[in-house]
Scaffold this active site. Structure first.
Site, PDB file in Angstrom:
ATOM      1  N   HIS A 371       0.670  -1.056   0.367  1.00 47.55           N
ATOM      2  CA  HIS A 371       0.338   0.006   0.264  1.00 47.55           C
ATOM      3  C   HIS A 371       0.707   1.413   0.064  1.00 47.55           C
ATOM      4  O   HIS A 371       2.031   1.176   0.640  1.00 47.55           O
ATOM      5  CB  HIS A 371      -0.958  -0.139   0.986  1.00 47.55           C
ATOM      6  CG  HIS A 371      -2.304  -0.979   1.009  1.00 47.55           C
ATOM      7  ND1 HIS A 371      -3.671  -0.568   0.755  1.00 47.55           N
ATOM      8  CD2 HIS A 371      -2.236  -1.569   0.958  1.00 47.55           C
ATOM      9  CE1 HIS A 371      -3.960  -0.714   0.308  1.00 47.55           C
ATOM     10  NE2 HIS A 371      -4.082  -1.679   0.571  1.00 47.55           N
ATOM     11  N   GLU A 391      -9.149   6.799  -4.606  1.00 50.76           N
ATOM     12  CA  GLU A 391      -9.656   6.613  -3.200  1.00 50.76           C
ATOM     13  C   GLU A 391      -8.839   7.953  -2.275  1.00 50.76           C
ATOM     14  O   GLU A 391      -9.776   8.910  -1.674  1.00 50.76           O
ATOM     15  CB  GLU A 391      -9.037   5.598  -2.115  1.00 50.76           C
ATOM     16  CG  GLU A 391      -9.937   3.861  -3.115  1.00 50.76           C
ATOM     17  CD  GLU A 391      -9.568   2.920  -3.068  1.00 50.76           C
ATOM     18  OE1 GLU A 391     -10.288   1.606  -3.315  1.00 50.76           O
ATOM     19  OE2 GLU A 391      -8.066   2.516  -2.441  1.00 50.76           O
ATOM     20  N   GLN A 392      -7.949   8.823  -2.683  1.00 46.12           N
ATOM     21  CA  GLN A 392      -7.471   9.842  -1.963  1.00 46.12           C
ATOM     22  C   GLN A 392      -8.127  10.829  -2.519  1.00 46.12           C
ATOM     23  O   GLN A 392      -8.255  11.570  -1.445  1.00 46.12           O
ATOM     24  CB  GLN A 392      -5.801   9.091  -2.637  1.00 46.12           C
ATOM     25  CG  GLN A 392      -5.057   8.035  -0.741  1.00 46.12           C
ATOM     26  CD  GLN A 392      -3.452   8.287  -1.557  1.00 46.12           C
ATOM     27  OE1 GLN A 392      -2.731   9.406  -1.141  1.00 46.12           O
ATOM     28  NE2 GLN A 392      -2.640   7.270  -1.426  1.00 46.12           N
ATOM     29  N   ALA A 426      -8.677   3.259   5.927  1.00 42.73           N
ATOM     30  CA  ALA A 426      -9.730   3.408   4.012  1.00 42.73           C
ATOM     31  C   ALA A 426     -10.343   4.832   4.149  1.00 42.73           C
ATOM     32  O   ALA A 426     -11.430   5.284   4.615  1.00 42.73           O
ATOM     33  CB  ALA A 426     -11.012   2.316   4.747  1.00 42.73           C
ATOM     34  N   VAL A 427      -9.844   5.099   3.466  1.00 36.81           N
ATOM     35  CA  VAL A 427      -9.751   6.774   3.179  1.00 36.81           C
ATOM     36  C   VAL A 427     -11.814   6.525   2.445  1.00 36.81           C
ATOM     37  O   VAL A 427     -11.958   8.396   2.905  1.00 36.81           O
ATOM     38  CB  VAL A 427      -8.651   7.149   2.061  1.00 36.81           C
ATOM     39  CG1 VAL A 427      -8.179   6.958   2.940  1.00 36.81           C
ATOM     40  CG2 VAL A 427      -9.426   7.180   0.828  1.00 36.81           C
TER      41      VAL A 427
END
Length: 472
Positions: A371, A391-392, A426-427
């Site tokens: 990751h 996701e970010q 988990a953003v």
């Protein structure tokens, strides 16, 4: 066995709204099994007399002999019980589905004429009312074909529904392969219809019942009085009706037999039940073929790619990136006992997570170190996976100020120095502020606590990715 054929998932936690006609809260469907004259008997070429579903306690087959009492009980169903039920249902304006044994129908022309005059559906209940359990596949296929042929000859039209009852493991497939039936009912697995795939054939299944069924008058544990039958039917109806009012309409099947419920003391309970449902609004009482046609129109089958049917290469292609840069998890998951229950996001996630959880600590550490840092150098260089990038960005980590970016890089470096793997969260469950708070709180944990938390976060990230891949 690495592929489990039974479907334990079905419609899942949120079954479809059947959209019954008139926005009915429940569909109550009555089946009358017509078996009299099709049961085991040496007159019919069988090796012994019938022993199933009669009022003879502890009945056993009589090899090579006619069982006069058993025959006369079945005769009652045709001679008296059928007509009592015919008067009841035509008087109530409720149409029936007949499960008609072809040889029994052939021996009862007046009853067949009455069924047709009433507009009842006559579905096939097989060629003879006998066990299919030990039939060789070729023999059973031939019996199904002959049932269709004789039914068509006797009734004038071919059957559009099928129910064997005393079926084999091959029956549903063999019935579906004929391409003849709008529905098959050799199943007891749901409160709603559903589809099954057999080769190129999409077969509608309309589940039947063995509990809301007067057969319990002839089996133990069972009903003794008509009042007991009424009370069970009423309780089942009331629960389903309330669920329908709450937005989850379903269907209720009720199974009847001429020689059983056709007896006066038993019929009294059925009459009370018909009076009960007649006092409620929003009750649809269709034939089974009406349900089949409605379901096919409103909920046609849609074939989708199913993970449990993928070969390994396709499975890894589809799910190898769910755990960051760790396709070995999908490779091993494919070797698990997968089935229809895994043909969903949660199902695939469970299989992948099982592999991850059972892997060695070093292997799991490898997944953690695969990751990227949050808002780290890879993100700045545009070298994240597409999933990580999205996701970010969803948490606003692609829009940091210089001070925020420096802060995250400082936290990243301190976290990795202490624990030996990146900070993982988990953003999509968080905001930029909550991520920072978690960062500052978790950095002081001991490494084993953080290892467990990071693994849990990896699983959650995988779950969210699978929901994106398999939204339905």
């Amino acid at each position: 066995m690495t592929r489990y054929p039974r479907d334990l998932r079905g419609h899942g936690a949120t079954p479809p709204d059947p959209e019954w006609p008139g926005k009915a809260r429940i569909a109550v469907q009555f089946v009358l099994n017509y078996e009299e004259g099709g049961e085991n008997s040496i007159l019919h070429g069988d090796a012994a007399s019938e022993a199933f579903l009669s009022d003879i306690a502890g009945a056993a087959p009589w090899p090579g002999k006619r069982h006069w009492n058993m025959e006369s009980i079945y005769d009652y169903g045709a001679r008296a019980g059928f007509w009592r039920l015919h008067r009841l249902f035509t008087g109530a304006g409720i149409p029936l589905t007949i499960y008609g044994v072809a040889t029994a129908l052939a021996r009862s022309p007046e009853q067949v004429a009455a069924m047709k005059d009433a507009g009842w559906e006559i579905a096939s209940h097989g060629l003879k009312w006998v066990e299919h359990r030990d039939m060789p596949e070729a023999e059973e296929r031939a019996a199904i074909a002959e049932a269709i042929r004789l039914h068509t000859e006797v009734v004038g039209t071919p059957p559009r529904g099928w129910y064997t009852g005393r079926c084999s493991e091959n029956t549903v497939r063999l019935a579906a392969e004929t391409g003849q039936f709008a529905y098959v009912s050799d199943a007891y697995d749901d409160d709603l219809p559903h589809w099954m795939e057999f080769g190129d054939r999409d077969q509608l299944i309309i589940p039947y019942t063995l509990e809301a069924n007067d057969m319990r008058f002839a089996t133990a544990p069972g009903y003794i009085t008509g009042e007991q039958f009424f009370q069970y039917l009423k309780d089942a109806f009331d629960v389903l009706y309330a669920e329908g009012e709450a937005g989850r309409p379903a269907m209720m099947s009720i199974g009847l037999h001429c020689r059983l419920i056709g007896r006066p003391g038993k019929l009294a309970g059925l009459k009370r039940f018909i009076d009960h449902i007649s006092s409620h609004e929003g009750v649809w009482t269709p034939r089974r073929i009406d349900i089949a046609e409605h379901w096919a129109k409103h909920h046609p089958h849609r074939r989708v790619e199913r993970p449990s049917r993928m070969d390994k290469a396709r499975f890894v292609e589809a799910f190898g990136g769910v755990f960051e840069h760790s396709p070995w998890i999908a490779e091993r998951a494919h070797d698990l006992e997968l089935g229809p229950a895994h043909d969903s996001a949660r199902g695939v996630h469970n299989a992948l997570a099982r592999v991850f959880r059972s892997a060695s600590r070093d292997a799991r550490l490898g997944v953690l170190t695969a990751h990227p840092d949050l808002a780290g150098k890879l993100a700045a260089a545009g070298k994240l996976t597409a999933e990580s990038t999205a996701e970010q960005a969803g948490a606003g980590l692609n829009l940091l100020t210089d001070d925020e970016r420096a802060m995250f890089q400082k936290l990243n470096a301190a976290y990795v120095d202490k624990h030996g793997f990146p900070f993982i969260i988990a953003v999509r469950d968080n905001t930029k502020a909550s991520i920072r708070d978690a960062f500052e709180r978790r950095i002081d944990n001991d490494t084993e606590t953080e290892f467990a938390e990071a693994c849990a976060q990896v699983e959650r990230i995988a779950e969210l990715r699978l929901i994106d891949l398999m939204p339905s």
